[in-house]
Design a protein around this motif. Structure first.
Motif, short mmCIF file in Angstrom:
data_model
loop_
_atom_site.label_atom_id
_atom_site.label_comp_id
_atom_site.label_asym_id
_atom_site.label_seq_id
_atom_site.Cartn_x
_atom_site.Cartn_y
_atom_site.Cartn_z
N ASP A 49 0.81 -1.22 0.00
CA ASP A 49 0.00 0.00 0.00
C ASP A 49 0.84 1.27 0.00
O ASP A 49 0.28 2.38 -0.03
N ASP A 50 2.17 1.15 0.00
CA ASP A 50 3.02 2.33 -0.17
C ASP A 50 3.65 2.35 -1.56
O ASP A 50 4.68 2.99 -1.78
N SER A 51 3.04 1.65 -2.51
CA SER A 51 3.46 1.67 -3.91
C SER A 51 2.41 2.38 -4.75
O SER A 51 1.21 2.10 -4.61
N VAL A 52 2.83 3.27 -5.61
CA VAL A 52 1.95 3.89 -6.60
C VAL A 52 2.07 3.10 -7.89
O VAL A 52 3.17 2.95 -8.43
N LEU A 53 0.97 2.60 -8.38
CA LEU A 53 0.96 1.73 -9.56
C LEU A 53 0.43 2.49 -10.77
O LEU A 53 -0.56 3.22 -10.67
N SER A 54 1.08 2.28 -11.92
CA SER A 54 0.55 2.81 -13.18
C SER A 54 -0.37 1.76 -13.79
O SER A 54 0.10 0.75 -14.33
N LEU A 55 -1.66 1.98 -13.69
CA LEU A 55 -2.60 1.04 -14.30
C LEU A 55 -2.50 1.05 -15.81
O LEU A 55 -2.70 0.02 -16.47
N HIS A 64 8.03 2.80 -5.48
CA HIS A 64 8.04 2.32 -4.10
C HIS A 64 9.38 2.68 -3.49
O HIS A 64 10.40 2.63 -4.17
N PRO A 65 9.44 3.02 -2.18
CA PRO A 65 8.32 3.22 -1.25
C PRO A 65 7.94 4.69 -1.15
O PRO A 65 8.77 5.58 -1.28
N LEU A 66 6.67 4.94 -0.94
CA LEU A 66 6.14 6.28 -0.70
C LEU A 66 5.34 6.22 0.59
O LEU A 66 4.16 5.91 0.61
N LYS A 67 6.02 6.49 1.69
CA LYS A 67 5.48 6.21 3.02
C LYS A 67 4.49 7.25 3.53
O LYS A 67 3.65 6.96 4.38
N THR A 68 4.57 8.49 3.02
CA THR A 68 3.68 9.54 3.51
C THR A 68 2.64 9.89 2.46
O THR A 68 2.86 9.68 1.25
N GLU A 69 1.53 10.44 2.90
CA GLU A 69 0.49 10.85 1.96
C GLU A 69 1.02 11.92 1.01
O GLU A 69 0.73 11.90 -0.19
N GLN A 70 1.82 12.86 1.54
CA GLN A 70 2.35 13.92 0.69
C GLN A 70 3.22 13.36 -0.43
O GLN A 70 3.07 13.74 -1.60
N ALA A 71 4.12 12.46 -0.09
CA ALA A 71 4.99 11.87 -1.11
C ALA A 71 4.20 11.05 -2.11
O ALA A 71 4.47 11.08 -3.32
N PHE A 72 3.20 10.34 -1.63
CA PHE A 72 2.35 9.50 -2.48
C PHE A 72 1.59 10.36 -3.49
O PHE A 72 1.63 10.10 -4.70
N ARG A 73 0.91 11.38 -2.97
CA ARG A 73 0.12 12.24 -3.86
C ARG A 73 1.01 13.05 -4.81
O ARG A 73 0.65 13.25 -5.98
#
Length: 330
Positions: A198-204, A302-311
């Motif tokens: 859940d700390d990975s951003v996936l390109s669908l 991966h990894p993007l541990k915080t909401e800020q980094a994820f978004r």
């Protein structure tokens, strides 16, 4: 038939999907045709190879009905991770594309008519829903899933799967999920079972491209194991990094159902490392494994541990994908 999310109980015959019935009918028709048109067969003698019949009828169904490759995406979460699930839904799961849908919607479309199914990637958030007395790796005759987590809470979004095990990361959650995925694959025609942190951003978009161009559907997808490779000195094998990997449905079935919880425990290293241990389960198969190396085609960050980094990555840096690794990591 009425669908249920409680997987692992005895299934009535009526649970067969429309696709299974269609393939069975095609096999029967081909058998009858072979018996009727042979000039030199003896009564009661089958003169064809049954494996060839199964391959040809499956291929016929795929070619004539243009059935694309399908994928189950299990995003590993936990009961207290509701906030993270929210911003995952707000980002890569929010794309306007009917090829991605909730698992329940994929099941609905399949039961309605698998030949007109639009969804290719069924996603679900995967959690341990059992209490502290439940095993970490499903090893009994209790149902495989629950309707809620151990406190009786169910995420109102309706896109979560609660495995009937104690919540854990390293001790059996992944093979229990593969057991769940393999059971779904048999009933609803899923070709690959994937696990995503859940700390990975996936390109669908890139996943769709991978499915369309590089991953064959059943029955041509045997013993496929994919991910960014890592090397184990302890086990002397290559395994897929745990942030994202996937397996063909037959390999998921082997790990989740053919291997017992006791078998898997014997294969693990003493410290229990989820992705390394998964590689050990895979390589215990007696037949050759076909490894799909995603080191040079990483479709996630991966990894993007915080909401800020994820978004921030989702909003401004998706152009960096696919990532291209330069070396294997020990």
């Amino acid at each position: 038939p009425e669908s249920t999310r409680v997987i692992g109980k005895m299934r009535p015959v009526a649970m067969k999907s429309t696709l299974s019935i269609a393939v069975t009918a095609a096999v029967s028709a081909l058998v009858l045709s072979c018996l009727m048109h042979s000039e030199d067969h003896r009564p009661g003698e089958l003169f064809f190879d049954t494996d060839d019949v199964l391959r040809s009828t499956t291929k016929m169904t795929i070619e004539n009905k243009t059935l694309p490759t399908t994928f189950l995406l299990g995003i590993f979460s936990y009961s207290a991770g509701e906030h993270r699930r929210k911003y995952i839904r707000d980002t890569y799961l929010s794309i306007d594309d009917d090829r991605i849908c909730k698992l329940d919607e994929f099941i609905r479309q399949t039961e309605e008519n698998p030949l007109t199914r639009r969804c290719l990637v069924a996603y679900t958030f995967v959690m341990g829903g059992g209490g502290l007395t439940r095993p970490p790796d499903h090893n009994d005759f209790e149902p495989l899933t629950r309707d809620t987590d151990r406190s009786g809470y169910a995420d109102p979004e309706g896109d979560c799967t609660y495995l009937n095990i104690k919540e854990n990361m390293e001790d059996g959650k992944s093979p229990t999920y593969l057991k769940f995925g393999a059971d779904l694959a048999r009933d609803y025609g899923i070709d690959y079972i994937g696990k995503l942190d859940d700390d990975s951003v996936l390109s669908l978009k890139l996943l769709f491209k991978l499915l369309e161009e590089d991953l064959p559907p059943a029955p041509y997808n045997t013993r496929i194991y994919a991910g960014a490779p890592r090397l184990s000195r302890i086990k002397n094998h290559v395994y897929a990094a745990g942030e994202f990997y996937f397996l063909s449905n037959d390999l998921a079935d082997y790990i989740g159902n053919d291997l017992t919880a006791e078998d898997r425990e014997e294969l693990r290293i003493s410290t229990h490392v989820e992705d390394l241990d998964m590689g050990s389960f895979v390589h215990s198969h007696p037949r050759p494994i076909k490894y799909v190396n995603l080191a040079a085609y990483q479709i996630y960050k991966h990894p993007l541990k915080t909401e800020q980094a994820f978004r921030e990555f989702w909003e401004t840096k998706m152009y960096e994908l696919p990532g291209r690794g330069t070396k294997m990591t020990w």
